[in-house]
Design a protein around this motif. Sequence first.
Motif, PDB file in Angstrom:
ATOM      1  N   LEU A 247      17.091  13.119  -0.675  1.00 33.30           N
ATOM      2  CA  LEU A 247      17.842  11.920  -0.769  1.00 33.30           C
ATOM      3  C   LEU A 247      17.018  10.101  -0.732  1.00 33.30           C
ATOM      4  O   LEU A 247      16.830   9.260  -1.979  1.00 33.30           O
ATOM      5  CB  LEU A 247      19.114  11.479   0.204  1.00 33.30           C
ATOM      6  CG  LEU A 247      19.950  10.133   0.348  1.00 33.30           C
ATOM      7  CD1 LEU A 247      20.138  10.170  -1.357  1.00 33.30           C
ATOM      8  CD2 LEU A 247      20.651  10.079   1.719  1.00 33.30           C
ATOM      9  N   ASP A 248      16.180   9.815   0.350  1.00 37.65           N
ATOM     10  CA  ASP A 248      15.486   8.988   0.024  1.00 37.65           C
ATOM     11  C   ASP A 248      14.000   9.058  -0.349  1.00 37.65           C
ATOM     12  O   ASP A 248      13.877   7.836  -1.045  1.00 37.65           O
ATOM     13  CB  ASP A 248      15.117   8.780   1.882  1.00 37.65           C
ATOM     14  CG  ASP A 248      16.472   8.129   2.196  1.00 37.65           C
ATOM     15  OD1 ASP A 248      17.205   7.910   1.372  1.00 37.65           O
ATOM     16  OD2 ASP A 248      16.557   8.390   4.118  1.00 37.65           O
ATOM     17  N   THR A 249      13.482   9.821  -0.533  1.00 40.73           N
ATOM     18  CA  THR A 249      12.177   9.989  -1.338  1.00 40.73           C
ATOM     19  C   THR A 249      12.724   9.506  -2.608  1.00 40.73           C
ATOM     20  O   THR A 249      12.131   8.818  -3.876  1.00 40.73           O
ATOM     21  CB  THR A 249      11.397  11.510  -1.697  1.00 40.73           C
ATOM     22  OG1 THR A 249      11.669  11.650  -0.479  1.00 40.73           O
ATOM     23  CG2 THR A 249       9.774  11.023  -2.978  1.00 40.73           C
ATOM     24  N   PHE A 250      13.897  10.437  -3.633  1.00 39.42           N
ATOM     25  CA  PHE A 250      14.796   9.957  -4.473  1.00 39.42           C
ATOM     26  C   PHE A 250      14.832   8.894  -4.575  1.00 39.42           C
ATOM     27  O   PHE A 250      14.737   7.354  -5.782  1.00 39.42           O
ATOM     28  CB  PHE A 250      15.303  11.243  -5.188  1.00 39.42           C
ATOM     29  CG  PHE A 250      16.451  10.357  -6.451  1.00 39.42           C
ATOM     30  CD1 PHE A 250      15.782  10.694  -7.686  1.00 39.42           C
ATOM     31  CD2 PHE A 250      17.338  10.230  -6.790  1.00 39.42           C
ATOM     32  CE1 PHE A 250      16.153  10.771  -8.930  1.00 39.42           C
ATOM     33  CE2 PHE A 250      17.963   9.824  -7.438  1.00 39.42           C
ATOM     34  CZ  PHE A 250      17.740  10.133  -8.604  1.00 39.42           C
ATOM     35  N   ASP A 251      14.897   7.729  -3.171  1.00 39.77           N
ATOM     36  CA  ASP A 251      15.673   6.314  -3.626  1.00 39.77           C
ATOM     37  C   ASP A 251      14.568   5.813  -3.686  1.00 39.77           C
ATOM     38  O   ASP A 251      14.565   4.317  -4.721  1.00 39.77           O
ATOM     39  CB  ASP A 251      16.626   6.349  -2.227  1.00 39.77           C
ATOM     40  CG  ASP A 251      17.341   4.688  -1.888  1.00 39.77           C
ATOM     41  OD1 ASP A 251      18.231   4.631  -3.195  1.00 39.77           O
ATOM     42  OD2 ASP A 251      16.857   3.850  -1.980  1.00 39.77           O
ATOM     43  N   TRP A 252      13.613   5.994  -3.414  1.00 35.47           N
ATOM     44  CA  TRP A 252      12.564   4.969  -3.441  1.00 35.47           C
ATOM     45  C   TRP A 252      11.509   4.861  -4.916  1.00 35.47           C
ATOM     46  O   TRP A 252      11.516   4.294  -5.157  1.00 35.47           O
ATOM     47  CB  TRP A 252      10.992   6.170  -2.552  1.00 35.47           C
ATOM     48  CG  TRP A 252      11.213   5.826  -1.454  1.00 35.47           C
ATOM     49  CD1 TRP A 252      11.785   4.860  -0.690  1.00 35.47           C
ATOM     50  CD2 TRP A 252      10.146   6.644  -1.163  1.00 35.47           C
ATOM     51  NE1 TRP A 252      10.483   4.985   0.585  1.00 35.47           N
ATOM     52  CE2 TRP A 252      10.325   6.053   0.829  1.00 35.47           C
ATOM     53  CE3 TRP A 252       9.206   7.439  -0.459  1.00 35.47           C
ATOM     54  CZ2 TRP A 252       9.175   6.453   2.591  1.00 35.47           C
ATOM     55  CZ3 TRP A 252       7.775   7.854   0.064  1.00 35.47           C
ATOM     56  CH2 TRP A 252       7.522   6.972   1.749  1.00 35.47           C
ATOM     57  N   LEU A 253      11.483   6.428  -5.588  1.00 32.60           N
ATOM     58  CA  LEU A 253      10.773   7.118  -6.560  1.00 32.60           C
ATOM     59  C   LEU A 253      12.243   6.289  -8.009  1.00 32.60           C
ATOM     60  O   LEU A 253      10.923   5.981  -9.096  1.00 32.60           O
ATOM     61  CB  LEU A 253      10.441   7.619  -6.873  1.00 32.60           C
ATOM     62  CG  LEU A 253       9.588   8.562  -5.785  1.00 32.60           C
ATOM     63  CD1 LEU A 253       9.199   9.853  -6.057  1.00 32.60           C
ATOM     64  CD2 LEU A 253       8.993   7.406  -5.456  1.00 32.60           C
ATOM     65  N   ALA A 254      12.988   6.402  -7.872  1.00 31.17           N
ATOM     66  CA  ALA A 254      14.370   6.031  -9.091  1.00 31.17           C
ATOM     67  C   ALA A 254      14.873   4.375  -9.473  1.00 31.17           C
ATOM     68  O   ALA A 254      15.046   4.623 -10.343  1.00 31.17           O
ATOM     69  CB  ALA A 254      15.720   7.418  -8.725  1.00 31.17           C
ATOM     70  N   PRO A 255      15.033   3.936  -8.355  1.00 30.87           N
ATOM     71  CA  PRO A 255      14.991   2.765  -9.193  1.00 30.87           C
ATOM     72  C   PRO A 255      14.984   1.866  -9.688  1.00 30.87           C
ATOM     73  O   PRO A 255      13.726   2.326  -9.779  1.00 30.87           O
ATOM     74  CB  PRO A 255      15.251   1.383  -7.572  1.00 30.87           C
ATOM     75  CG  PRO A 255      15.321   2.908  -6.632  1.00 30.87           C
ATOM     76  CD  PRO A 255      14.613   3.689  -7.150  1.00 30.87           C
TER      77      PRO A 255
ATOM     78  N   LEU B 120       0.516  -0.964  -0.462  1.00 30.59           N
ATOM     79  CA  LEU B 120      -0.444   0.083  -0.060  1.00 30.59           C
ATOM     80  C   LEU B 120       0.855   1.243   0.153  1.00 30.59           C
ATOM     81  O   LEU B 120       0.607   2.513  -0.316  1.00 30.59           O
ATOM     82  CB  LEU B 120      -1.300   0.095   1.093  1.00 30.59           C
ATOM     83  CG  LEU B 120      -2.127  -1.242   1.084  1.00 30.59           C
ATOM     84  CD1 LEU B 120      -2.713  -1.656   2.984  1.00 30.59           C
ATOM     85  CD2 LEU B 120      -2.872  -1.540   0.098  1.00 30.59           C
ATOM     86  N   LEU B 121       2.071   1.320   0.315  1.00 30.01           N
ATOM     87  CA  LEU B 121       3.330   2.548   0.187  1.00 30.01           C
ATOM     88  C   LEU B 121       2.870   3.415  -1.178  1.00 30.01           C
ATOM     89  O   LEU B 121       2.939   2.084  -2.508  1.00 30.01           O
ATOM     90  CB  LEU B 121       4.563   1.979  -0.132  1.00 30.01           C
ATOM     91  CG  LEU B 121       4.727   0.931   1.921  1.00 30.01           C
ATOM     92  CD1 LEU B 121       5.819   0.755   2.084  1.00 30.01           C
ATOM     93  CD2 LEU B 121       4.458   2.325   2.960  1.00 30.01           C
ATOM     94  N   PRO B 122       2.958   4.691  -1.049  1.00 32.74           N
ATOM     95  CA  PRO B 122       2.548   5.253  -2.573  1.00 32.74           C
ATOM     96  C   PRO B 122       4.238   5.046  -3.199  1.00 32.74           C
ATOM     97  O   PRO B 122       3.234   4.956  -4.697  1.00 32.74           O
ATOM     98  CB  PRO B 122       2.365   6.667  -1.824  1.00 32.74           C
ATOM     99  CG  PRO B 122       3.073   6.711  -0.178  1.00 32.74           C
ATOM    100  CD  PRO B 122       2.962   5.017  -0.137  1.00 32.74           C
ATOM    101  N   LYS B 123       5.283   4.750  -2.763  1.00 31.31           N
ATOM    102  CA  LYS B 123       6.398   4.416  -3.639  1.00 31.31           C
ATOM    103  C   LYS B 123       5.668   3.470  -5.297  1.00 31.31           C
ATOM    104  O   LYS B 123       6.237   3.207  -6.187  1.00 31.31           O
ATOM    105  CB  LYS B 123       7.647   4.267  -2.866  1.00 31.31           C
ATOM    106  CG  LYS B 123       7.557   2.904  -2.198  1.00 31.31           C
ATOM    107  CD  LYS B 123       9.012   3.005  -2.034  1.00 31.31           C
ATOM    108  CE  LYS B 123       9.307   1.181  -1.303  1.00 31.31           C
ATOM    109  NZ  LYS B 123      10.866   1.062  -1.042  1.00 31.31           N
ATOM    110  N   TYR B 124       4.981   2.075  -4.268  1.00 29.65           N
ATOM    111  CA  TYR B 124       5.413   1.407  -5.535  1.00 29.65           C
ATOM    112  C   TYR B 124       4.091   1.217  -6.180  1.00 29.65           C
ATOM    113  O   TYR B 124       3.772   0.915  -6.938  1.00 29.65           O
ATOM    114  CB  TYR B 124       4.752  -0.398  -4.458  1.00 29.65           C
ATOM    115  CG  TYR B 124       5.914  -0.472  -3.569  1.00 29.65           C
ATOM    116  CD1 TYR B 124       7.316  -0.639  -4.077  1.00 29.65           C
ATOM    117  CD2 TYR B 124       5.275  -0.662  -2.783  1.00 29.65           C
ATOM    118  CE1 TYR B 124       8.395  -1.257  -3.845  1.00 29.65           C
ATOM    119  CE2 TYR B 124       7.044  -1.041  -1.700  1.00 29.65           C
ATOM    120  CZ  TYR B 124       8.334  -1.727  -2.250  1.00 29.65           C
ATOM    121  OH  TYR B 124       8.611  -2.101  -1.782  1.00 29.65           O
TER     122      TYR B 124
END
Length: 331
Positions: A280-288, A209-213
């Motif tokens: 840093l970590d928001t970009f890390d969530w969305l970019a990989p 349910l996390l929005p990053k997914y």
Amino acid sequence: MRPELLDILRCPHSQQRLRVEKPVISDGRIREAELVSADGRHRYQVREFIPRFVPASNYADNFGMQWNRFRQTQLDSFSGQPISAQRFWKATAWSAAQLSGAWVLDVGCGAGRFAEVALNAGARVVALDYSSAVDACLQNLRDRPNLHVVQGDIYALPFARQTFSFIYSLGVLQHTPDVARAFAALPPMLAAGGRLCVDFYERSWKSALLPKYWLRPFTRRMPKARLFALCERLVPRLLPLSHALNRVPVIGSTLRRVVPVASHAGLALSVTQQREWALLDTFDWLAPEYDNPQTAATVRRWLEQSDLAAVEVLKAGHLTARGTAPHATGH
């Protein structure tokens, strides 16, 4: 590259020893050279003190971008807080005394946040990353005499087997194309009695349910510079909302999860540091390119299939797994 690293380096294709050709030496280290396999069939470059066994551009480019942009952000020596050290010791359950003088492999070193912790314990650390983050790691820790930095592929590790007394990979393996294969590459590198620690994002209905997914199918296809610029605009606006929701009694920690921004409200960081860590970590969530959480049952099976002993799978922040290579037996 320090010359003693040659003792454990191997051709990732043939496992043959490597010899140095055309070296350029600076301050007793190899700055530029070619590393050539014993049969002469494979050649690799040493550039700016780092042996490089992978193409300059690859699926981990976003990590190279973020760690060179946030080179010092998560180093305890820079933040002034023992955040990385606390995560490292909690995950591994090792001690500084055990690491002192031991060969340690850091798989997916990034800018060196955990390598710094192991070096402070007196370990001889080989910090490996697939991306150009190795340049940030070396720049951060270049004065440490026990540091060796290598740019290499987890699926073709450029080391002699049974070399390392300790191997860790924290926050990394879920970002590889084939997580099972990435994990399977690590136990053969352990010396007899060597210890392994890895962690993963946990696969569960809550994590789904996390929005990053539900954002990643779109964001991972965006040009990285454009995505980073978008995060720079949105994170300062969304972070206060996340913090406000977090203060709601009982359900606050759940409510803030709907806001697509990483929050470190529980850490003793300044307002400026909070924003930088969040970016840093928001970009890390969305970019990989890849983000593959795992279940405890799957991870346990991998450890057991690798014939590791003293297997532990537990929650230590992230889903964490530990195991020990069998001791050599006499005949």
